[in-house]
Design an enzyme around this catalytic site. Sequence first.
Site, mmCIF file in Angstrom:
data_model
loop_
_atom_site.group_PDB
_atom_site.id
_atom_site.type_symbol
_atom_site.label_atom_id
_atom_site.label_comp_id
_atom_site.label_asym_id
_atom_site.label_seq_id
_atom_site.Cartn_x
_atom_site.Cartn_y
_atom_site.Cartn_z
ATOM 1 N N ASN A 23 -0.998 8.804 -0.956
ATOM 2 C CA ASN A 23 -1.293 8.001 -2.149
ATOM 3 C C ASN A 23 -2.316 8.676 -3.051
ATOM 4 O OD1 ASN A 23 0.542 6.036 -1.415
ATOM 5 N ND2 ASN A 23 -0.970 4.770 -0.363
ATOM 6 N N ARG A 97 8.569 6.492 -7.003
ATOM 7 C CA ARG A 97 7.664 5.476 -7.540
ATOM 8 C C ARG A 97 6.442 6.096 -8.218
ATOM 9 N NH1 ARG A 97 7.638 0.190 -9.125
ATOM 10 N NH2 ARG A 97 5.483 -0.425 -9.386
ATOM 11 N N ASP A 121 10.044 2.120 -2.317
ATOM 12 C CA ASP A 121 10.323 1.217 -1.205
ATOM 13 C C ASP A 121 10.884 -0.112 -1.673
ATOM 14 O OD1 ASP A 121 9.463 2.968 0.690
ATOM 15 O OD2 ASP A 121 7.429 2.187 0.767
ATOM 16 N N MET A 342 0.406 -9.267 -0.594
ATOM 17 C CA MET A 342 0.558 -8.466 -1.803
ATOM 18 C C MET A 342 1.993 -8.045 -2.108
ATOM 19 S SD MET A 342 -2.959 -6.244 -1.395
ATOM 20 C CE MET A 342 -2.748 -5.274 -2.887
#
Length: 435
Positions: A23, A97, A121, A342
């Site tokens: 990330n 993404r 995802d 989330m």
Amino acid sequence: MGTFRIEGGHQLHGEITPQGAKNEALQILCAVLLSEEKITINNIPDILDVNKLISLLEDLGVKIQKKGKGSYTFKADDINLEYLQSTKFKEDGRGLRGSIMLVGPLLARFGKGYIPKPGGDKIGRRRLDTHFEGFIKLGAKFRYNREEHFYGVEANKLKGTYMLLDEASVTGTANIVMAAVLAEGTTTIYNAACEPYLQQLCKMLNRMGAKITGIGSNLLTIEGVERLGGTEHTMLPDMIEIGSWIGLAAMTQSELTIKNVSWDDLGLIPNVFRKLGITVERKDDDIFIPKHEKGYQIQNFIDGSILTIADAPWPGLTPDLLSIILVVATQARGEVLIHQKMFESRLFFVDKLIDMGAKIILCDPHRATVIGHDFKSTLKATTMVSPDIRAGVSLLIAALSAKGTSTIHNIEQIDRGYENIDERLRAIGANIVRV
């Protein structure tokens, strides 16, 4: 579609070193577009999603040289902006993404940024409003081609402003920060994400000549500069992978040392595993997990009520580890409620664990109650399909602890986030074969 074949029930032993943080890599690699000078980045993970982004940057015209394992130089001094309108970009950008974070640097430096609606995802809606609302507040004009699902923002010159983000989006904050560093005037971002990876991005930008204060808090102040220079940057270890190896050691009742974990950047992660009864020892900058031959017991809250583990924006628990924690709880002594706040589809893999014999009640798309087996009965081997990166690794951990031989299909999902995972697991005694 690739496949893993896993013979479970073996204890593991040895050391494993976490890869660079995925990330963080997706943010840092996009930031190379902000300067025409050479930028060196180390500890880049060799995984599918990151390699896709490096390929996208190369197609954009970034000069890339590999210096060694995980180490590259980037020089964005001759960018081909026409590529952004090409069919190839619309196809390649859609499959990643993290490609959304190309928009902020391109907008800041070249006055325009485009992106197809990104994939990633299948974990529920992941809206892009925070990104584009931020760009609009900085003075960009937004357009959207509904037929092609193609986004664009354009501006002659971005101007600093105050903004209160509607959500503490990590990628949204990163994108807006990268746009604001070259804007005219001062930008203030309140309700900013403050994850360690975002802190890393801000520190790197400051070394390049940006003026960002408030790093590590949810209130960032950015004084725009005219240009940015080169720098060298090293990625943090991947905290999600570190959590995965803690869970793997507990589930297989193995003794494992996780090397060079950057303890101070792990936040709540070690303590959350301790609440499940897992011994997590600090040895310098390593984590040592002893054999849990007598199992591990979930704590209750101090009033005796059932423990709830939930995700939250940093410094809360990252949502990427909830699926790992859920799997680990299947062999604990006691019960726990897992609350995935989330994302709305991340618990839908639990049916595969139930097929393996786990005692799980899926209460709704966001909550699951796990009743642990206390190793009195093992999970049963089965055949599964990996639905996404984190669920895929969770199922892999379940298979490594299960009795018999399991098969996991669609392992490309796992390869998107974990570097050479089968080789690294074999090195510590796992019986896993890539078919």
